[in-house]
Structures are given as C-alpha cells and as structure tokens.
Design an enzyme around this catalytic site. Structure first.
Site, PDB file in Angstrom:
ATOM      1  N   LEU A  30       0.842  -1.202   0.000  1.00  0.00           N
ATOM      2  CA  LEU A  30       0.000   0.000   0.000  1.00  0.00           C
ATOM      3  C   LEU A  30       0.870   1.242   0.000  1.00  0.00           C
ATOM      4  O   LEU A  30       1.833   1.340   0.781  1.00  0.00           O
ATOM      5  CB  LEU A  30      -0.914  -0.014   1.229  1.00  0.00           C
ATOM      6  CG  LEU A  30      -1.931   1.124   1.341  1.00  0.00           C
ATOM      7  CD1 LEU A  30      -2.991   0.987   0.253  1.00  0.00           C
ATOM      8  CD2 LEU A  30      -2.592   1.121   2.713  1.00  0.00           C
ATOM      9  N   SER A  97       2.884  -6.801   2.373  1.00  0.00           N
ATOM     10  CA  SER A  97       1.760  -6.022   2.889  1.00  0.00           C
ATOM     11  C   SER A  97       0.531  -6.215   1.988  1.00  0.00           C
ATOM     12  O   SER A  97       0.142  -7.344   1.713  1.00  0.00           O
ATOM     13  CB  SER A  97       2.178  -4.552   3.007  1.00  0.00           C
ATOM     14  OG  SER A  97       1.275  -3.831   3.801  1.00  0.00           O
ATOM     15  N   GLN A  98      -0.077  -5.124   1.515  1.00  0.00           N
ATOM     16  CA  GLN A  98      -1.209  -5.282   0.611  1.00  0.00           C
ATOM     17  C   GLN A  98      -0.799  -6.058  -0.636  1.00  0.00           C
ATOM     18  O   GLN A  98      -1.602  -6.807  -1.202  1.00  0.00           O
ATOM     19  CB  GLN A  98      -1.768  -3.909   0.216  1.00  0.00           C
ATOM     20  CG  GLN A  98      -2.949  -3.984  -0.737  1.00  0.00           C
ATOM     21  CD  GLN A  98      -3.513  -2.620  -1.062  1.00  0.00           C
ATOM     22  OE1 GLN A  98      -4.262  -2.032  -0.266  1.00  0.00           O
ATOM     23  NE2 GLN A  98      -3.167  -2.073  -2.217  1.00  0.00           N
ATOM     24  N   ASP A 215       5.482  -6.458  14.057  1.00  0.00           N
ATOM     25  CA  ASP A 215       5.156  -5.885  12.750  1.00  0.00           C
ATOM     26  C   ASP A 215       4.590  -4.472  12.880  1.00  0.00           C
ATOM     27  O   ASP A 215       5.036  -3.548  12.228  1.00  0.00           O
ATOM     28  CB  ASP A 215       4.166  -6.788  12.008  1.00  0.00           C
ATOM     29  CG  ASP A 215       3.799  -6.234  10.653  1.00  0.00           C
ATOM     30  OD1 ASP A 215       4.564  -6.441   9.696  1.00  0.00           O
ATOM     31  OD2 ASP A 215       2.748  -5.569  10.544  1.00  0.00           O
ATOM     32  N   HIS A 271       7.130  -3.668  10.322  1.00  0.00           N
ATOM     33  CA  HIS A 271       6.521  -3.887   9.010  1.00  0.00           C
ATOM     34  C   HIS A 271       7.413  -3.421   7.864  1.00  0.00           C
ATOM     35  O   HIS A 271       7.383  -4.016   6.777  1.00  0.00           O
ATOM     36  CB  HIS A 271       5.184  -3.143   8.965  1.00  0.00           C
ATOM     37  CG  HIS A 271       4.338  -3.479   7.780  1.00  0.00           C
ATOM     38  ND1 HIS A 271       3.688  -4.680   7.632  1.00  0.00           N
ATOM     39  CD2 HIS A 271       4.044  -2.763   6.661  1.00  0.00           C
ATOM     40  CE1 HIS A 271       3.012  -4.697   6.503  1.00  0.00           C
ATOM     41  NE2 HIS A 271       3.215  -3.546   5.885  1.00  0.00           N
TER      42      HIS A 271
END
Length: 290
Positions: A30, A97-98, A215, A271
């Site tokens: 993202l 992630s996304q 994360d 993250h």
C-alpha cells in the site's frame, strides 16, 4: 524481465539460464512503489546474476488505494504478458503487505497460475482491523471502531482497497455481507468461481508466509498466517480453527496436509523491515528461491 536490477519491460521473453533461480515477480504494498524492491533485487542479482526478475510498476503511491478487484485484474493481465517460456518454466511470486494479499489473490485468480512458489511478507490475509500509521494520514478523522461504517458501504467497496480487506470482528455477518473481496477470495460466500479458485490455489505447491509480533501495521499480525481476532477481540483464532481451513474452502487444509505451507513467525522486525533487512532476506527468503 531483467537480470539487472529494476527493469520495467513487461513484454520481453524469458530465456532460461543454467544456475539461475526461477523467474521472480514482485508486488509492492500500500502506497508503495516498484523501486521498494531495488535492494532485494540487488541482493538476488549478487547471488545469481542470471536470474530474471521484475518488480511490477503498477498501482504505485496513492494509486494503490484503487479497489482490489481492479488491481487484481490488471496485475493478472500484466503477468500473462510475461513469457515464462514454452518449456513449462514456472516462477516465484513475492509480495509485501497489501501486495502480499494481491499476490495470494493472483495465484487463486489466474487459471494459468504460473507460480510454483509464493513468498508472502506480512499481508492482511484474514483481514485488517487497525488504522495504523500507513492508513491514518488518509483517514485522520476515522477511528478503528468506527471504520466499518465507512468501509462497509457500496461506495468504499468499489473505490478503496483497504475496504476490501477490512474485517471488523465485532460485525462478522456484516463483513460477510458487505465486503465484496476478501470473503470471496476465501470462498466464504457462494460465487461461480469457487472450485476454480481452489484448483488455482493448489497449483502453487510451496507457499511461504513471513511476519512477526513486532510488525506494527498488520493488525492482528496473525492475519499474515490466516489467523484472526475472535469476536471479543481478546483472543486469536488460529488458522486451524478458521472455517475456511476446517471446510478446506479454498485448499488451505489440503496444501497444509501436503507440507506446502511454511509459516515463519519472526521476532524483532517491524513492518517496514521485511524487505529492507538483508538478514531477513538471507534467512527467510533466499532459501525458497532455489
């Protein structure tokens, strides 16, 4: 494809080389960019300079907020344009992630799924319930507890990627009813492609999922391992107790029984370090590129 770092040529042909890893496709997260994988591609190039790899230069920056069905269809077309050769050559798909969720979606969505290996770094595979640092700048006046009122609407579902994996555990029936993406991907609701999704998912026999308790973005972090909050939000229901695993709705239990699932619960990294730390790459990604 390129054996150099960061080519964006989507139409060149794959030429197999001896000693190279399988071809690698990367999907950013993202508000991310294709160049987010520059460093990792450099490490791979140093280890195996003949390996073909590409970080997809699509839906970058704020464009990554586009709805996921739109992103998935476009990414599938781009991957179809990549020639994996006529000799049955298959590749490795890496997402963060996304982009991890998109990668996981891609192997389910593509009938000609060309990937033997999926490496998924900290993605909201069972959903997200937290407006963390990545999301807050775009929704400064919205609280996590109120977000379902925004995300579980027709407008948000068709315009905002985050809405497509927002999973409020307090309103499970509303999530199943109003979320037009993740429940479909998990085969939790009836749809015409259920059997096809399951068959496609099982065409990727090695699937690696990486995340950890520090994360700080994917909430809960266990979502990266197909676990999620119970309704009381005090406990985590692990993958093995989730309905999509119990009923093998999209092939997760089957792949687990075949030894194809690899869950790497790694402490000490936030993250933004999953694709930036060389020791993460060497310990948890490189072993699966062969």
């Amino acid at each position: 494809w390129s054996s150099d770092v960061c080519s964006s040529d989507l139409l060149c042909l794959l030429v197999p080389f001896s000693g190279a890893y399988k071809p690698i496709v990367f999907i950013h997260g993202l508000v991310g960019h294709a160049f987010n994988f520059d460093e990792m591609m450099g490490w791979i190039n140093a280890t195996s300079p003949e390996t073909k790899m590409i970080s997809l230069p699509v839906f970058q920056g704020e464009e990554s907020l586009a709805p996921l069905w739109v992103q998935l269809q476009d990414v599938a077309r781009l991957v179809s344009d990549l020639s994996f050769g006529e000799d049955g050559t298959r590749g490795t798909l890496i997402g963060v992630s996304q982009g991890c969720l998109l990668a996981r979606s891609l192997i389910t969505y593509m009938p000609d799924n060309p990937f033997d290996t999926l490496i998924c770094m900290s993605g909201p595979l069972a959903g997200q319930f937290g407006l963390t640092s990545v999301l807050k700048p775009y929704l400064p006046a919205v609280t996590t507890e109120e977000a379902y009122l925004l995300f579980y609407t027709n407008t948000s579902q068709h315009h905002i990627s985050v809405a497509n994996y927002w999973h409020d555990p307090r309103y499970e029936s509303l999530y199943l009813q109003e979320n037009i993406y993740l429940p479909v991907l998990l085969n939790l609701v009836p749809h015409p492609q259920q059997e096809e999704f399951k068959a496609n998912f099982l065409k990727t026999p090695t699937q690696v999922y990486v995340s950890g308790p520090q994360d700080g973005v994917i909430t809960p972090y266990e979502s990266a391992f197909y676990g999620y909050y119970a309704e009381d939000m005090k406990t985590i229901v692990p993958m093995s107790q989730q309905p999509y695993y119990i009923h093998d709705s999209f092939g997760l239990r089957t792949l687990d029984s075949q030894g194809g699932l690899h869950f790497l619960n790694v402490t000490g990294y936030d993250h933004f370090q999953w694709i930036r730390e060389k020791d993460v790459f060497e310990s948890y990604i490189l072993p699966y590129l062969h």
